[in-house]
Enzyme design. Structure first.
Site, short mmCIF file in Angstrom:
data_model
loop_
_atom_site.label_atom_id
_atom_site.label_comp_id
_atom_site.label_asym_id
_atom_site.label_seq_id
_atom_site.Cartn_x
_atom_site.Cartn_y
_atom_site.Cartn_z
N HIS A 1 0.83 -1.21 0.00
CA HIS A 1 0.00 0.00 0.00
C HIS A 1 0.86 1.25 0.00
CE1 HIS A 1 0.51 -0.78 4.42
NE2 HIS A 1 0.63 0.53 4.49
N HIS B 1 4.04 7.11 3.86
CA HIS B 1 4.96 5.98 3.68
C HIS B 1 4.46 5.07 2.57
CE1 HIS B 1 2.10 4.21 6.72
NE2 HIS B 1 2.28 3.11 6.02
N GLU C 1 7.66 1.02 5.02
CA GLU C 1 7.11 -0.01 5.88
C GLU C 1 7.32 -1.35 5.18
OE1 GLU C 1 2.83 0.21 6.39
OE2 GLU C 1 2.87 -1.11 8.14
CO CO Z 1 1.10 1.34 6.33
#
Ligand code: CO
Length: 136
Positions: free
Chosen positions: A11, A83, A132
């Site tokens: 994502h 992020h 991440e």
């Molecule tokens: Co995230």
């Protein structure tokens, strides 16, 4: 050189000041499938997920008085990309490899918004982008 640690883009996370308005923007202007908001008290954010055919967008808004995204929103009051999340086969091993290579791994492996182990890597060690890593 590490062989193929990186996997799929899981994502892209966008920090927003108003989750309802951001959800409406994606739902009503883009016709996106938008989830209900979910409080993530362990992470100091409330999340909304937008399902796209090839990945997800994670809208995140501060939750509680000590949110890790509060300072980001002070610098970016209308919101911004916060992020990006890549899948890896083994988060703990990836974190060890990156730290051994000199990257600052932020904190320890935690359970993320999807119930899978995640870890974050400092943007100063990744081209100005907070990364991440999520267990695939
Ligand atoms: Co995230």
């Amino acid at each position: 050189m590490t062989a193929a640690m990186i996997g799929r883009l899981n994502h892209v996370a966008i920090a927003v000041p108003d989750l309802a308005a951001a959800s409406a923007l994606y739902r009503d202007r883009l016709g996106a499938t938008v989830s209900a908001p979910v409080a993530q008290p362990d992470h100091g954010v409330t999340t909304v997920f937008i399902e796209l055919p090839n990945t997800k967008i994670e809208l995140i808004a501060p939750l509680g008085g000590n949110s890790p995204i509060a300072a980001f929103l002070e610098r970016n009051p209308s919101g911004g990309i916060h992020h990006i999340c890549y899948e890896v086969a083994d988060v703990a091993a990836a974190a060890r490899d990156l730290a051994a290579g000199g990257a600052r791994v932020l904190g320890s492996v935690k359970i993320g918004a999807h119930g899978k182990p995640v870890v974050f890597v400092h943007p100063k060690d990744f081209l100005g982008t907070l990364i991440e890593l999520e267990q695939a």
